[in-house]
Design a protein around this motif. Structure first.
Motif, PDB file in Angstrom:
ATOM      1  N   TYR A  94       0.845  -1.191   0.000  1.00  0.00           N
ATOM      2  CA  TYR A  94       0.000   0.000   0.000  1.00  0.00           C
ATOM      3  C   TYR A  94       0.884   1.246   0.000  1.00  0.00           C
ATOM      4  CZ  TYR A  94      -4.241  -2.689   0.669  1.00  0.00           C
ATOM      5  OH  TYR A  94      -5.296  -3.551   0.486  1.00  0.00           O
ATOM      6  N   TYR A  95       0.559   2.154  -0.908  1.00  0.00           N
ATOM      7  CA  TYR A  95       1.320   3.383  -1.075  1.00  0.00           C
ATOM      8  C   TYR A  95       0.453   4.600  -0.780  1.00  0.00           C
ATOM      9  CZ  TYR A  95       4.608   0.469  -3.692  1.00  0.00           C
ATOM     10  OH  TYR A  95       5.499  -0.511  -4.076  1.00  0.00           O
ATOM     11  N   CYS A  96       1.058   5.564  -0.151  1.00  0.00           N
ATOM     12  CA  CYS A  96       0.437   6.861   0.077  1.00  0.00           C
ATOM     13  C   CYS A  96       0.933   7.819  -1.002  1.00  0.00           C
ATOM     14  CB  CYS A  96       0.839   7.359   1.464  1.00  0.00           C
ATOM     15  SG  CYS A  96       0.302   9.014   1.876  1.00  0.00           S
ATOM     16  N   GLY A  97       0.033   8.596  -1.557  1.00  0.00           N
ATOM     17  CA  GLY A  97       0.402   9.558  -2.577  1.00  0.00           C
ATOM     18  C   GLY A  97      -0.155  10.935  -2.261  1.00  0.00           C
ATOM     19  N   ALA A  98       0.527  11.965  -2.757  1.00  0.00           N
ATOM     20  CA  ALA A  98       0.075  13.349  -2.574  1.00  0.00           C
ATOM     21  C   ALA A  98      -0.025  14.026  -3.934  1.00  0.00           C
ATOM     22  CB  ALA A  98       1.043  14.118  -1.678  1.00  0.00           C
ATOM     23  N   LYS A  99      -1.107  14.767  -4.081  1.00  0.00           N
ATOM     24  CA  LYS A  99      -1.342  15.505  -5.323  1.00  0.00           C
ATOM     25  C   LYS A  99      -1.351  16.987  -5.005  1.00  0.00           C
ATOM     26  CE  LYS A  99      -5.393  14.797  -7.049  1.00  0.00           C
ATOM     27  NZ  LYS A  99      -6.520  14.183  -7.801  1.00  0.00           N
ATOM     28  N   THR A 100      -0.550  17.750  -5.760  1.00  0.00           N
ATOM     29  CA  THR A 100      -0.489  19.185  -5.494  1.00  0.00           C
ATOM     30  C   THR A 100      -1.357  19.990  -6.463  1.00  0.00           C
ATOM     31  OG1 THR A 100       1.504  19.363  -6.843  1.00  0.00           O
ATOM     32  CG2 THR A 100       1.799  19.057  -4.468  1.00  0.00           C
ATOM     33  N   SER A 101      -1.522  19.501  -7.671  1.00  0.00           N
ATOM     34  CA  SER A 101      -2.383  20.175  -8.641  1.00  0.00           C
ATOM     35  C   SER A 101      -2.676  19.213  -9.776  1.00  0.00           C
ATOM     36  CB  SER A 101      -1.728  21.444  -9.186  1.00  0.00           C
ATOM     37  OG  SER A 101      -0.549  21.116  -9.890  1.00  0.00           O
ATOM     38  N   GLY A 102      -3.740  19.479 -10.499  1.00  0.00           N
ATOM     39  CA  GLY A 102      -4.077  18.639 -11.636  1.00  0.00           C
ATOM     40  C   GLY A 102      -4.535  17.250 -11.217  1.00  0.00           C
ATOM     41  N   MET A 103      -4.363  16.294 -12.089  1.00  0.00           N
ATOM     42  CA  MET A 103      -4.882  14.941 -11.874  1.00  0.00           C
ATOM     43  C   MET A 103      -3.816  13.964 -11.406  1.00  0.00           C
ATOM     44  SD  MET A 103      -8.044  15.250 -12.571  1.00  0.00           S
ATOM     45  CE  MET A 103      -8.563  13.545 -12.709  1.00  0.00           C
ATOM     46  N   LYS A 104      -2.561  14.332 -11.573  1.00  0.00           N
ATOM     47  CA  LYS A 104      -1.480  13.377 -11.313  1.00  0.00           C
ATOM     48  C   LYS A 104      -0.983  13.484  -9.877  1.00  0.00           C
ATOM     49  CE  LYS A 104       3.150  12.225 -13.010  1.00  0.00           C
ATOM     50  NZ  LYS A 104       4.232  12.625 -13.929  1.00  0.00           N
ATOM     51  N   TYR A 105      -0.700  12.325  -9.282  1.00  0.00           N
ATOM     52  CA  TYR A 105      -0.076  12.306  -7.961  1.00  0.00           C
ATOM     53  C   TYR A 105       1.416  12.560  -8.136  1.00  0.00           C
ATOM     54  CZ  TYR A 105      -4.276  10.898  -5.546  1.00  0.00           C
ATOM     55  OH  TYR A 105      -5.535  10.882  -5.009  1.00  0.00           O
ATOM     56  N   ASP A 106       1.907  13.575  -7.410  1.00  0.00           N
ATOM     57  CA  ASP A 106       3.285  14.013  -7.618  1.00  0.00           C
ATOM     58  C   ASP A 106       4.288  13.309  -6.718  1.00  0.00           C
ATOM     59  OD1 ASP A 106       1.333  16.722  -7.499  1.00  0.00           O
ATOM     60  OD2 ASP A 106       2.572  16.538  -9.300  1.00  0.00           O
ATOM     61  N   TYR A 107       3.841  12.911  -5.530  1.00  0.00           N
ATOM     62  CA  TYR A 107       4.758  12.365  -4.539  1.00  0.00           C
ATOM     63  C   TYR A 107       4.224  11.030  -4.004  1.00  0.00           C
ATOM     64  CZ  TYR A 107       6.355  17.175  -4.696  1.00  0.00           C
ATOM     65  OH  TYR A 107       6.809  18.385  -5.128  1.00  0.00           O
ATOM     66  N   TRP A 108       5.175  10.151  -3.681  1.00  0.00           N
ATOM     67  CA  TRP A 108       4.826   8.809  -3.202  1.00  0.00           C
ATOM     68  C   TRP A 108       5.680   8.422  -2.016  1.00  0.00           C
ATOM     69  CZ3 TRP A 108       0.653   6.499  -5.281  1.00  0.00           C
ATOM     70  CH2 TRP A 108       0.213   6.948  -6.527  1.00  0.00           C
ATOM     71  N   GLY A 109       5.085   7.623  -1.140  1.00  0.00           N
ATOM     72  CA  GLY A 109       5.852   7.020  -0.072  1.00  0.00           C
ATOM     73  C   GLY A 109       6.514   5.749  -0.558  1.00  0.00           C
ATOM     74  N   GLN A 110       7.201   5.082   0.361  1.00  0.00           N
ATOM     75  CA  GLN A 110       7.956   3.871  -0.003  1.00  0.00           C
ATOM     76  C   GLN A 110       7.091   2.619   0.013  1.00  0.00           C
ATOM     77  OE1 GLN A 110       7.811   5.123   3.004  1.00  0.00           O
ATOM     78  NE2 GLN A 110       7.540   3.341   4.329  1.00  0.00           N
ATOM     79  N   GLY A 111       5.897   2.724   0.584  1.00  0.00           N
ATOM     80  CA  GLY A 111       4.980   1.597   0.622  1.00  0.00           C
ATOM     81  C   GLY A 111       5.074   0.799   1.912  1.00  0.00           C
ATOM     82  N   THR A 112       3.982   0.148   2.258  1.00  0.00           N
ATOM     83  CA  THR A 112       3.942  -0.725   3.423  1.00  0.00           C
ATOM     84  C   THR A 112       3.165  -1.985   3.051  1.00  0.00           C
ATOM     85  OG1 THR A 112       3.392  -0.853   5.795  1.00  0.00           O
ATOM     86  CG2 THR A 112       1.855   0.373   4.408  1.00  0.00           C
ATOM     87  N   GLN A 113       3.697  -3.139   3.436  1.00  0.00           N
ATOM     88  CA  GLN A 113       3.117  -4.423   3.028  1.00  0.00           C
ATOM     89  C   GLN A 113       1.929  -4.782   3.913  1.00  0.00           C
ATOM     90  OE1 GLN A 113       4.089  -6.734   0.462  1.00  0.00           O
ATOM     91  NE2 GLN A 113       2.153  -7.701   1.045  1.00  0.00           N
ATOM     92  N   VAL A 114       0.838  -5.156   3.276  1.00  0.00           N
ATOM     93  CA  VAL A 114      -0.328  -5.703   3.972  1.00  0.00           C
ATOM     94  C   VAL A 114      -0.562  -7.104   3.435  1.00  0.00           C
ATOM     95  CG1 VAL A 114      -2.823  -5.516   4.299  1.00  0.00           C
ATOM     96  CG2 VAL A 114      -1.388  -3.462   4.391  1.00  0.00           C
ATOM     97  N   THR A 115      -0.587  -8.069   4.341  1.00  0.00           N
ATOM     98  CA  THR A 115      -0.821  -9.459   3.962  1.00  0.00           C
ATOM     99  C   THR A 115      -2.008  -9.989   4.743  1.00  0.00           C
ATOM    100  OG1 THR A 115       1.535  -9.798   3.523  1.00  0.00           O
ATOM    101  CG2 THR A 115       0.161 -11.760   3.773  1.00  0.00           C
TER     102      THR A 115
END
Length: 118
Positions: A94-115
């Motif tokens: 699972y990744y967290c993303g941030a969007k500053t403008s427009g439709m595209k997510y500009d920034y991403w975290g490194q992810g965390t595993q969910v099992t």
């Protein structure tokens, strides 16, 4: 720049719950929306949920509606994903993303595993 760090993943049995957290730092004033995405092995990254940084608008993927809930704490620059009634098919990074403008997510975290085990 915005930096994102996820936490809270782990191993859980089907039907269980987990809460993921995403901590944002840097130019957080530029954030328009935050989102959670996931990527299972051999599959493309898919949208899970999103929340506006101000206001209350949330959107969920059909596969998680009624089971997952996204929320935020602006004072702490945190976004959360409460996941209930987990299923084995929810297993993914699972990744967290941030969007500053427009439709595209500009920034991403490194992810965390969910099992989720059956």
């Amino acid at each position: 720049q915005v930096q994102l760090v996820e936490s809270g993943g782990g191993l859980v049995q089907a039907g269980g719950s987990l809460r993921l957290s995403c901590s944002a730092s840097g130019r957080t004033f530029s954030i328009d929306a935050m989102g959670w995405f996931r990527q299972a092995p051999g599959k493309e990254r898919e949208f899970v949920a999103t929340i506006r940084w101000s206001g209350s608008m949330t959107v969920y993927a059909d596969s998680v509606k009624g089971r997952f809930s996204i929320s935020r704490n602006n004072a702490k620059n945190m976004v959360y994903l409460q996941m209930n009634s987990l299923k084995p098919e929810d297993t993914a990074v699972y990744y967290c993303g941030a969007k500053t403008s427009g439709m595209k997510y500009d920034y991403w975290g490194q992810g965390t595993q969910v099992t989720v085990s059956s």
